[in-house]
Design an enzyme around this catalytic site. Structure first.
Site, short mmCIF file in Angstrom:
data_model
loop_
_atom_site.label_atom_id
_atom_site.label_comp_id
_atom_site.label_asym_id
_atom_site.label_seq_id
_atom_site.Cartn_x
_atom_site.Cartn_y
_atom_site.Cartn_z
N MET A 178 -55.78 72.90 20.13
CA MET A 178 -56.02 73.92 21.15
C MET A 178 -56.38 75.21 20.43
SD MET A 178 -53.00 73.16 23.92
CE MET A 178 -53.55 74.50 24.98
N GLU A 179 -57.61 75.67 20.64
CA GLU A 179 -58.10 76.84 19.91
C GLU A 179 -57.22 78.06 20.16
OE1 GLU A 179 -62.11 79.61 19.43
OE2 GLU A 179 -61.87 78.29 21.16
N GLN B 155 -60.81 68.97 12.39
CA GLN B 155 -61.84 68.88 13.42
C GLN B 155 -62.98 69.85 13.15
OE1 GLN B 155 -61.59 70.31 17.76
NE2 GLN B 155 -61.25 68.09 17.97
N CYS C 56 -64.86 70.61 24.02
CA CYS C 56 -64.47 71.98 24.34
C CYS C 56 -65.24 72.51 25.55
CB CYS C 56 -64.71 72.89 23.13
SG CYS C 56 -64.24 74.62 23.44
N LYS D 241 -64.03 63.36 20.01
CA LYS D 241 -63.40 63.62 21.30
C LYS D 241 -64.47 64.07 22.28
CE LYS D 241 -59.72 66.08 23.72
NZ LYS D 241 -58.57 67.01 23.63
N ASN E 9 -56.40 61.22 27.30
CA ASN E 9 -55.97 62.62 27.19
C ASN E 9 -56.17 63.31 28.53
OD1 ASN E 9 -57.47 65.59 26.01
ND2 ASN E 9 -55.29 65.21 25.87
N GLY E 10 -55.21 64.16 28.89
CA GLY E 10 -55.35 64.97 30.10
C GLY E 10 -54.26 64.74 31.12
N GLY F 155 -51.68 67.77 24.84
CA GLY F 155 -52.09 69.11 24.44
C GLY F 155 -51.23 70.16 25.08
#
Length: 323
Positions: A16-17, A77, A107, A148, A208-209, A232
């Protein structure tokens, strides 16, 4: 039969940026739960980046093994759209000791997408293929390349094609976030669509999610058919979610829900580490950012956030986390 399936899956910590850095990876992997982690993306434009850029995003590269202090592997990444530049930086990552290179096609950030990165490439599966192929060729099998994606940019029409493009390019594993770019993080995540993607590729697919609870984990795995998942925002919201899933996998028992005191202890330790290298005002902002993540689905955390959101002094904030 379903229970046997659910007791075997691995759990990854998603990047996560600006949120999940080396310290956060350390804190979240201290309890048994996660099997691997992925760094924030290294933004690749058109040049070979110097080692200091890689070390900034992945300080774990400066040690062996490339892992958190608890021994959980850390994967690097890259995000970019120019195949030759991605290939050059993948070689740089390899030279610095990276154990794999993950490519970000998921992203949803507007700034990233405007600059031809992240999910913007999902509109043209051939570009996804070219990016993965260039990196796979550059790495020449010495370390894996993974990817991803989301289910698409504006719609899910190309979801399967994009997934197949990563496999054709040489990806060894694919993480699929169950929403399009335009859907952002609005619920629900379409786990059943991850299942559709999985049926059309031969490489492992990771779901994911929207996996916020043990029940969500069960549903995501059941609907997607995926063996492995990636957490995440939910890992930040509940730092004990992955350990809770792991404990259930191993024993069939449910651990008690995470208390506010447990959440607060993580925030306090995070702040104490951060203040050793950052100004207090920055640390206050970072703690509030994490506290805001903890509000998801937790009324007690929401109450504490409302109580503390205007506090500007770090010592007062830390002393006030547990009334």
């Amino acid at each position: 039969m379903v229970v046997n399936l659910l007791h075997k899956g691995k759990i990854g910590l998603a990047p996560m940026e600006g949120v999940i850095d080396a310290l956060t990876r350390d804190l979240l992997t201290r309890q048994p739960g996660f099997d691997w982690t992925v760094t924030e993306f290294v933004r690749v434009v058109d040049t070979r980046l110097p080692p200091r850029v890689f070390y900034k995003h992945c300080p774990e590269l400066q040690q062996r093994p490339v892992a958190t202090p608890s021994g959980i592997p850390v994967h690097l990444q890259l995000l970019g759209s120019v195949p030759s530049a991605l290939a050059e930086n993948a070689r740089q990552a390899l030279a610095l000791g990276a154990i794999s290179v993950d490519l970000n096609f998921g992203c949803p950030a507007k700034l990233v997408n405007r600059h031809d990165g992240g999910a913007s490439l999902l509109r043209q599966p051939e570009r996804v293929y070219q990016a993965v192929r260039a990196v796979a060729d550059a790495l020449a099998g010495e370390i894996p390349v993974t990817a991803k994606i989301r289910l698409g940019f504006a719609n899910r029409r190309l979801a399967v094609t994009c997934a197949q493009a990563t496999q054709a390019g040489g990806a060894a594993r694919l993480v699929v976030h169950g929403r399009t770019r335009d859907e952002g993080y609005r619920p629900p995540a379409h786990w059943e669509w991850i299942g559709k993607v999985r049926h059309h590729v031969d490489i492992p697919v990771v779901a994911n999610g929207d996996i916020w609870t043990l029940e969500d984990y069960w549903k995501a795995r059941t609907l997607s058919g995926c063996r492995d998942v990636m957490l995440g925002r939910s890992a930040l919201a509940d730092p004990w979610l992955a350990p809770r899933i792991r404990h259930w996998q191993e024993t069939g028992e449910r651990l008690p829900e995470t208390t506010w005191a447990m959440r607060a202890s993580v925030l306090q330790e995070y702040a104490e580490h951060q203040r050793q290298q950052l100004p207090d005002r920055v640390v206050v902002s970072l703690v509030k950012q994490w506290l805001a993540q903890m509000r998801q689905g937790n009324a007690e955390a929401e109450q504490h956030f409302q109580r503390l959101k205007r506090v500007t002094d770090l010592d007062i904030l830390l002393d006030s986390l547990v009334p």
